[in-house]
Design an enzyme around this catalytic site. Structure first.
Site, PDB file in Angstrom:
ATOM      1  N   SER A 358       0.836  -1.195   0.000  1.00 16.71           N
ATOM      2  CA  SER A 358       0.000   0.000   0.000  1.00 16.71           C
ATOM      3  C   SER A 358       0.880   1.257   0.000  1.00 16.71           C
ATOM      4  CB  SER A 358      -0.943  -0.028   1.209  1.00 16.71           C
ATOM      5  OG  SER A 358      -1.889   1.008   1.144  1.00 16.71           O
ATOM      6  N   ASP A 410      -8.810  -4.306  -6.578  1.00 14.31           N
ATOM      7  CA  ASP A 410      -8.234  -3.444  -5.546  1.00 14.31           C
ATOM      8  C   ASP A 410      -8.467  -1.974  -5.881  1.00 14.31           C
ATOM      9  OD1 ASP A 410      -6.725  -2.140  -3.677  1.00 14.31           O
ATOM     10  OD2 ASP A 410      -4.848  -3.153  -4.131  1.00 14.31           O
TER      11      ASP A 410
END
Length: 586
Positions: A358, A410
């Site tokens: 991330s 995602d």
């Protein structure tokens, strides 16, 4: 009921909160008075009522403070085309400046309120202003309430499902032909990614370890965390009870002596990381933590672009400002504090590998670009990095040494300002052209998301129906956006495609491995999910896909599970092939 009377009703309802507040205070005082003699059942009922009243009042106040826009209908000021090109009137220019400044201050106050629990310094104030301007620009030409956004997302998801003719991703584009060489390269990278994802997950410390081991984690950490650990000089930042370091040991399986440096220090633009020796892969691993605090969220949201100039590599390239500052912080630590020199003194033959998930994946990517000239054999594995990270020239340059791993739909991997603008226009268009009541869309949408079934046949502008079916749109156009604004123009024509982009296009780093679930008859989670992986292209991630898994596909445990599943499947295939070629081994 006419909409003009709605403000009067709202203000009347607001006045009624004063007697409700007084009544709640009186109830709290009465409940706290021990001298009152009543039946226990009556007292318990009143206690429940008082608590419920206070909860409603508190959430109402929070909602009003966060959502209420003191600028009202004057929050946006779009000038006619002829005037916008040539502001001859200083009064018009001053009015535009005042409205923009007021809108920025409103967003800045909201952000300060949400971040009231953290210590604020000059860096925070600069970040607040930058993020406030970003939100002001994004929401300046629309007037969507949360229920409008929810209805739009539901309609987009169902429209998206109707357009899918096959179980795999509809936009999937392969970068390479499926030759054996490409397949072998993919298998090697998947095995490496599965190994290094453990380090990226371990950087989250005890929150990740407790999340993935909810029943046994605390007992194990209490029993082991007070034992061996590096000297205090090797650890910076707070690690109460040694839980973070103990969790890292548990997740990675390394020994305490394998760690060169660990930093738990966390401020805006300064995120935790650790440097360790990986003897299995003969690598010096720099693992950068992802988003886990308010400071990290502010770093994520500092999404302005800034130049990154690399000597002898590129003339210049654009990068995400907040993530670049975080990479600069770690770069100074590694180089100026001699951390990498210390590591290579201990293991001079090892290679350098940088990993992160991330925010950590984005920071690791930019850090790898900065270190590439000094360490030509460097490799970087970015797991679920933010989509709006690098300009096209930098993204192409990183294909030689960075591998990005994305799971499913995602959201973060598709998160960039151009994609967010595209999502806003799609929501406005599909909501403005749907003639069903909003409550029907929300109720049926919740049923569809939870239990599945066929997408509802809501009339929208996407299915080519005649305009007669759209005589009563869900919301009038003028209630959704300001006339002459980009979103308003998007309702009538796709003229915004030919206009210069408001935000520069930024892309994912390196070569991209896209992992998707194979088709399953069940809509909800299954314990026997199978995955497929393929080399992909950045164009696959040029639009935000609406799905119940758009958040869960980003979680580090889901990424690790998918990589382990693929790695084990590849290992079992190799074992089967070995047995076929060696019958005596059976």
């Amino acid at each position: 009921m006419h909409l003009k009377s709605l403000p009067k009703i709202l203000y009347t309802r607001l006045l009624l909160y004063f007697p409700e507040f007084i009544w709640a205070v009186v109830g709290a005082v009465w409940v706290s008075d021990n001298s009152v003699q009543c039946e226990k059942t009556v007292i318990n009922g009143i206690i429940v009522t008082v608590i419920a009243s206070w909860i409603i009042i508190i959430f109402t106040v929070i909602g009003v403070v966060i959502v209420f826009d003191p600028l009202g209908g004057k929050k946006t000021f779009y000038l006619p085309d002829g005037v916008s090109r040539n502001l001859e009137s200083s009064q018009s220019g001053q009015l535009l400046y005042n409205v923009k400044s007021s809108a920025t201050r409103v967003w800045e106050k909201r952000i300060r309120l949400l971040c009231c629990c953290i210590v604020q310094d000059d860096d925070h104030r600069v970040a607040f202003t930058s993020i406030a301007e970003l939100f002001r620009n994004y929401f300046s030409d629309t007037d969507l309430v949360p229920s409008d956004i929810a209805a739009g997302l539901i309609l987009l998801h169902q429209e998206q499902d109707k357009m899918e003719n096959c179980p795999k991703e509809p936009e999937e584009v392969l970068c390479h032909s499926p030759s054996s060489l490409v397949t072998d390269d993919l298998d090697v990278e998947l095995e490496n990614a599965a190994h290094y994802m453990l380090f990226a997950a371990a950087a989250y410390g005890w929150p990740y370890y407790v999340y993935t081991n909810p029943y046994t984690a605390l007992c194990k950490l209490n029993g082991d965390c007070c034992r061996n650990r590096p000297t205090d000089s090797d650890i910076t930042g707070s690690d109460r009870h040694n839980f973070h370091f103990g969790s890292i040991l548990k997740i990675t399986g390394l020994q305490y002596r394998d760690f060169i440096h660990i930093s738990f220090h966390n401020k805006i633009y300064e995120i935790p990381f650790f440097v360790a020796l990986d003897h299995k892969k003969e690598a010096i691993v720099v693992a950068v933590r992802g988003t886990l605090s308010f400071e990290d969220i502010l770093t994520d949201l500092s999404a302005d672009c800034e130049d990154l100039t690399l000597e002898d590599v590129l003339e210049n390239g654009f990068v995400h400002k907040g993530i670049t500052q975080a990479a600069n912080y770690i770069y100074r630590k590694l180089i100026n504090d001699g951390i990498l020199n210390q590591a290579f003194t201990i293991a001079p033959e090892y290679k350098l590998v940088i990993v992160g998930h991330s925010l950590g994946g984005g920071t690791a990517s930019i850090l790898a670009i900065m270190l590439r000239n000094s360490f030509p054999t460097l490799r970087c594995y970015a797991f679920s990095p933010p989509g709006g990270l690098l300009s096209k020239s930098l993204a192409d340059y990183t294909k030689h040494f960075i591998v990005s791993v994305i799971v499913g739909k995602d959201l973060v991997a598709r998160l960039s300002m151009p994609n967010m603008e595209d999502l806003k226009r799609r929501i406005v268009r599909i909501v403005a052209n749907c003639n069903r009541p909003k409550y029907q869309i929300l109720l049926r949408g919740c049923w569809y998301e939870v239990f599945g079934g066929d997408p509802d046949d809501f009339p929208t502008e996407l299915d080519g129906r005649s305009q007669d079916a759209l005589r009563q749109p869900l919301l009038a156009e003028e209630s959704l956006m300001v006339h002459r604004s980009p979103s308003y123009n998007a309702l009538e024509e796709e003229s915004h495609l030919n206009s210069p982009p408001q935000y520069p296009h930024l892309y994912l780093p390196g070569k991209i491995i896209h992992i998707v679930e194979e088709c399953s008859s069940r809509r909800l989670c299954s314990s026997d999910i199978k995955y497929t992986a393929r080399w992909s292209n950045e164009t696959v991630f040029s639009s935000i896909l609406i799905s119940p898994k758009m958040i869960t596909d980003h979680m580090p445990d889901v990424v690790l599970k998918a990589l382990n599943s693929l790695s084990q499947e590849h290992g079992s295939c190799l074992s089967c092939q070995t047995r076929e070629y060696n019958p005596s081994a059976v």
